[in-house]
Design a protein around this motif. Sequence first.
Motif, PDB file in Angstrom:
ATOM      1  N   GLN A 115       0.846  -1.185   0.000  1.00 37.68           N
ATOM      2  CA  GLN A 115       0.000   0.000   0.000  1.00 37.68           C
ATOM      3  C   GLN A 115       0.884   1.238   0.000  1.00 37.68           C
ATOM      4  N   SER A 116       0.465   2.251  -0.746  1.00 40.32           N
ATOM      5  CA  SER A 116       1.159   3.541  -0.700  1.00 40.32           C
ATOM      6  C   SER A 116       0.410   4.431   0.271  1.00 40.32           C
ATOM      7  N   LEU A 117       1.114   4.918   1.264  1.00 40.41           N
ATOM      8  CA  LEU A 117       0.501   5.815   2.232  1.00 40.41           C
ATOM      9  C   LEU A 117       0.514   7.229   1.671  1.00 40.41           C
ATOM     10  N   PRO A 118      -0.543   8.004   1.902  1.00 38.30           N
ATOM     11  CA  PRO A 118      -0.585   9.365   1.365  1.00 38.30           C
ATOM     12  C   PRO A 118       0.609  10.199   1.835  1.00 38.30           C
ATOM     13  N   ALA A 119       1.015  11.150   0.994  1.00 43.14           N
ATOM     14  CA  ALA A 119       2.160  12.010   1.303  1.00 43.14           C
ATOM     15  C   ALA A 119       1.928  12.849   2.553  1.00 43.14           C
ATOM     16  N   PHE A 120       0.666  13.066   2.918  1.00 45.30           N
ATOM     17  CA  PHE A 120       0.365  13.880   4.104  1.00 45.30           C
ATOM     18  C   PHE A 120       0.293  13.049   5.389  1.00 45.30           C
ATOM     19  N   THR A 121       0.571  11.738   5.300  1.00 46.23           N
ATOM     20  CA  THR A 121       0.565  10.886   6.487  1.00 46.23           C
ATOM     21  C   THR A 121       1.592  11.410   7.484  1.00 46.23           C
ATOM     22  N   PRO A 122       1.172  11.676   8.723  1.00 48.96           N
ATOM     23  CA  PRO A 122       2.136  12.212   9.690  1.00 48.96           C
ATOM     24  C   PRO A 122       3.221  11.201  10.053  1.00 48.96           C
ATOM     25  N   PRO A 123       4.453  11.659  10.151  1.00 48.12           N
ATOM     26  CA  PRO A 123       5.515  10.755  10.583  1.00 48.12           C
ATOM     27  C   PRO A 123       5.348  10.429  12.064  1.00 48.12           C
ATOM     28  N   GLY A 124       5.884   9.293  12.476  1.00 45.83           N
ATOM     29  CA  GLY A 124       5.825   8.932  13.884  1.00 45.83           C
ATOM     30  C   GLY A 124       5.615   7.452  14.098  1.00 45.83           C
ATOM     31  N   SER A 125       5.185   7.115  15.302  1.00 44.22           N
ATOM     32  CA  SER A 125       5.009   5.723  15.726  1.00 44.22           C
ATOM     33  C   SER A 125       3.561   5.283  15.566  1.00 44.22           C
ATOM     34  N   TYR A 126       3.382   4.123  14.965  1.00 43.05           N
ATOM     35  CA  TYR A 126       2.064   3.546  14.718  1.00 43.05           C
ATOM     36  C   TYR A 126       2.032   2.137  15.300  1.00 43.05           C
ATOM     37  N   THR A 127       0.814   1.671  15.612  1.00 48.28           N
ATOM     38  CA  THR A 127       0.598   0.291  16.026  1.00 48.28           C
ATOM     39  C   THR A 127      -0.468  -0.297  15.120  1.00 48.28           C
ATOM     40  N   LEU A 128      -0.174  -1.455  14.537  1.00 50.44           N
ATOM     41  CA  LEU A 128      -1.119  -2.146  13.688  1.00 50.44           C
ATOM     42  C   LEU A 128      -1.568  -3.407  14.420  1.00 50.44           C
ATOM     43  N   THR A 129      -2.887  -3.591  14.495  1.00 55.78           N
ATOM     44  CA  THR A 129      -3.467  -4.813  15.060  1.00 55.78           C
ATOM     45  C   THR A 129      -4.181  -5.532  13.934  1.00 55.78           C
ATOM     46  N   MET A 130      -3.926  -6.829  13.796  1.00 56.51           N
ATOM     47  CA  MET A 130      -4.564  -7.634  12.757  1.00 56.51           C
ATOM     48  C   MET A 130      -5.287  -8.803  13.409  1.00 56.51           C
ATOM     49  N   ILE A 131      -6.574  -8.914  13.116  1.00 54.96           N
ATOM     50  CA  ILE A 131      -7.371 -10.055  13.564  1.00 54.96           C
ATOM     51  C   ILE A 131      -7.713 -10.866  12.322  1.00 54.96           C
ATOM     52  N   MET A 132      -7.327 -12.132  12.333  1.00 57.29           N
ATOM     53  CA  MET A 132      -7.620 -13.039  11.231  1.00 57.29           C
ATOM     54  C   MET A 132      -8.733 -13.973  11.667  1.00 57.29           C
ATOM     55  N   SER A 133      -9.789 -14.040  10.852  1.00 53.76           N
ATOM     56  CA  SER A 133     -10.895 -14.949  11.163  1.00 53.76           C
ATOM     57  C   SER A 133     -11.164 -15.841   9.961  1.00 53.76           C
ATOM     58  N   ASP A 134     -11.727 -17.026  10.232  1.00 56.51           N
ATOM     59  CA  ASP A 134     -12.045 -17.941   9.142  1.00 56.51           C
ATOM     60  C   ASP A 134     -13.376 -17.551   8.509  1.00 56.51           C
TER      61      ASP A 134
END
Length: 158
Positions: A115-134
Amino acid sequence: MERIQARLNFTLLPVLAVSVLLLLLPSLQATHVKYCDKDADYAVKVKDVVISPNPVVRGKPATFKILGSTGESISGGKLLIDVKYFGVHIHQETHDFCEETSCPVSGNFELSHSQSLPAFTPPGSYTLTMIMSDKNGDELTCISFDFKIRIGSSVSDS
Protein backbone atom coordinates in the motif's frame (compact mmCIF):
# COMPACT_ATOMS: atom_id res chain seq x y z
CA MET A 1 57.36 -0.81 9.82
CA GLU A 2 55.50 -3.77 8.28
CA ARG A 3 54.69 -5.08 11.78
CA ILE A 4 53.21 -1.74 12.79
CA GLN A 5 51.12 -1.58 9.60
CA ALA A 6 49.94 -5.18 10.02
CA ARG A 7 49.03 -4.51 13.67
CA LEU A 8 47.20 -1.30 12.64
CA ASN A 9 45.23 -3.16 9.92
CA PHE A 10 44.35 -5.94 12.39
CA THR A 11 43.20 -3.32 14.94
CA LEU A 12 41.05 -1.48 12.37
CA LEU A 13 39.31 -4.63 11.16
CA PRO A 14 36.95 -4.97 14.17
CA VAL A 15 36.20 -1.22 14.03
CA LEU A 16 35.26 -1.51 10.35
CA ALA A 17 33.12 -4.60 11.00
CA VAL A 18 31.21 -2.84 13.80
CA SER A 19 30.77 0.26 11.61
CA VAL A 20 29.27 -1.79 8.78
CA LEU A 21 26.98 -3.62 11.23
CA LEU A 22 25.73 -0.31 12.65
CA LEU A 23 24.97 0.95 9.15
CA LEU A 24 22.97 -2.20 8.36
CA LEU A 25 21.24 -2.44 11.75
CA PRO A 26 18.08 -0.49 10.81
CA SER A 27 17.37 -2.90 7.95
CA LEU A 28 18.09 -5.96 10.12
CA GLN A 29 15.82 -5.05 13.03
CA ALA A 30 13.12 -7.62 13.59
CA THR A 31 9.55 -6.47 14.06
CA HIS A 32 8.41 -7.42 17.54
CA VAL A 33 5.03 -9.17 17.26
CA LYS A 34 2.67 -9.49 20.23
CA TYR A 35 -0.38 -11.70 20.41
CA CYS A 36 -3.52 -9.87 21.56
CA ASP A 37 -4.14 -12.58 24.15
CA LYS A 38 -0.84 -14.09 25.24
CA ASP A 39 -2.66 -17.05 26.84
CA ALA A 40 -4.77 -17.93 23.78
CA ASP A 41 -4.00 -21.01 21.70
CA TYR A 42 -4.50 -19.46 18.26
CA ALA A 43 -4.93 -21.79 15.26
CA VAL A 44 -2.55 -19.54 13.29
CA LYS A 45 0.90 -18.88 14.73
CA VAL A 46 2.75 -15.83 13.42
CA LYS A 47 6.47 -16.44 12.93
CA ASP A 48 7.51 -13.01 11.67
CA VAL A 49 6.39 -9.70 10.23
CA VAL A 50 8.56 -8.12 7.54
CA ILE A 51 8.02 -4.45 6.71
CA SER A 52 9.67 -3.00 3.62
CA PRO A 53 10.95 -0.37 3.67
CA ASN A 54 11.41 -0.11 7.41
CA PRO A 55 10.72 2.57 8.49
CA VAL A 56 7.86 3.18 6.07
CA VAL A 57 8.29 6.30 3.91
CA ARG A 58 5.13 8.34 3.49
CA GLY A 59 3.99 8.74 -0.10
CA LYS A 60 5.93 5.61 -1.12
CA PRO A 61 4.77 1.98 -1.45
CA ALA A 62 5.19 -0.16 1.66
CA THR A 63 4.82 -3.92 1.93
CA PHE A 64 3.77 -5.80 5.05
CA LYS A 65 4.43 -9.56 4.99
CA ILE A 66 3.05 -11.80 7.70
CA LEU A 67 4.73 -15.21 7.89
CA GLY A 68 2.51 -17.72 9.63
CA SER A 69 1.71 -21.37 10.05
CA THR A 70 -1.35 -23.43 10.84
CA GLY A 71 -2.28 -27.05 11.33
CA GLU A 72 -5.70 -26.41 9.79
CA SER A 73 -6.73 -25.92 6.18
CA ILE A 74 -7.97 -22.35 5.71
CA SER A 75 -10.03 -21.78 2.59
CA GLY A 76 -11.38 -18.31 3.32
CA GLY A 77 -11.87 -15.61 5.86
CA LYS A 78 -11.22 -11.98 6.69
CA LEU A 79 -8.36 -9.83 7.94
CA LEU A 80 -9.38 -6.89 10.09
CA ILE A 81 -6.63 -4.27 10.23
CA ASP A 82 -6.75 -1.54 12.87
CA VAL A 83 -4.13 1.24 12.96
CA LYS A 84 -3.35 3.55 15.86
CA TYR A 85 -1.13 6.64 15.81
CA PHE A 86 0.50 7.26 19.19
CA GLY A 87 -2.28 5.13 20.71
CA VAL A 88 -5.20 6.92 18.99
CA HIS A 89 -7.35 4.90 16.54
CA ILE A 90 -7.03 6.46 13.06
CA HIS A 91 -7.86 3.79 10.48
CA GLN A 92 -9.58 0.44 10.03
CA GLU A 93 -9.95 -1.77 6.96
CA THR A 94 -11.02 -5.31 6.13
CA HIS A 95 -9.44 -7.58 3.52
CA ASP A 96 -10.47 -10.93 2.10
CA PHE A 97 -7.97 -13.51 3.36
CA CYS A 98 -7.67 -15.20 -0.05
CA GLU A 99 -6.82 -11.89 -1.76
CA GLU A 100 -3.72 -11.57 0.44
CA THR A 101 -2.49 -15.17 -0.07
CA SER A 102 -3.28 -18.20 -2.23
CA CYS A 103 -6.10 -20.26 -0.73
CA PRO A 104 -6.45 -22.81 0.65
CA VAL A 105 -3.50 -22.64 3.04
CA SER A 106 -2.16 -25.13 5.54
CA GLY A 107 1.27 -25.42 7.08
CA ASN A 108 3.51 -22.42 6.42
CA PHE A 109 2.09 -19.48 4.49
CA GLU A 110 2.67 -15.81 3.77
CA LEU A 111 0.21 -12.94 3.72
CA SER A 112 1.43 -9.94 1.78
CA HIS A 113 -0.15 -6.52 1.46
CA SER A 114 1.33 -3.50 -0.32
CA GLN A 115 0.00 0.00 0.00
CA SER A 116 1.16 3.54 -0.70
CA LEU A 117 0.50 5.81 2.23
CA PRO A 118 -0.59 9.36 1.37
CA ALA A 119 2.16 12.01 1.30
CA PHE A 120 0.37 13.88 4.10
CA THR A 121 0.56 10.89 6.49
CA PRO A 122 2.14 12.21 9.69
CA PRO A 123 5.51 10.76 10.58
CA GLY A 124 5.83 8.93 13.88
CA SER A 125 5.01 5.72 15.73
CA TYR A 126 2.06 3.55 14.72
CA THR A 127 0.60 0.29 16.03
CA LEU A 128 -1.12 -2.15 13.69
CA THR A 129 -3.47 -4.81 15.06
CA MET A 130 -4.56 -7.63 12.76
CA ILE A 131 -7.37 -10.05 13.56
CA MET A 132 -7.62 -13.04 11.23
CA SER A 133 -10.90 -14.95 11.16
CA ASP A 134 -12.05 -17.94 9.14
CA LYS A 135 -15.03 -17.97 6.79
CA ASN A 136 -17.30 -18.82 9.77
CA GLY A 137 -16.10 -15.74 11.66
CA ASP A 138 -14.04 -17.70 14.21
CA GLU A 139 -10.86 -15.92 15.27
CA LEU A 140 -7.72 -17.67 14.02
CA THR A 141 -5.18 -15.21 15.40
CA CYS A 142 -4.80 -11.68 16.67
CA ILE A 143 -1.47 -9.85 16.62
CA SER A 144 -0.14 -6.34 17.00
CA PHE A 145 3.16 -4.73 16.12
CA ASP A 146 4.65 -1.27 16.01
CA PHE A 147 6.09 0.46 12.98
CA LYS A 148 7.32 3.92 12.11
CA ILE A 149 6.58 6.26 9.25
CA ARG A 150 9.15 8.83 8.27
CA ILE A 151 9.45 11.76 5.90
CA GLY A 152 11.80 11.60 2.94
CA SER A 153 13.07 9.15 0.43
CA SER A 154 14.50 5.76 1.18
CA VAL A 155 18.16 5.03 0.33
CA SER A 156 16.98 2.09 -1.76
CA ASP A 157 14.86 4.43 -3.94
CA SER A 158 17.91 5.66 -5.84
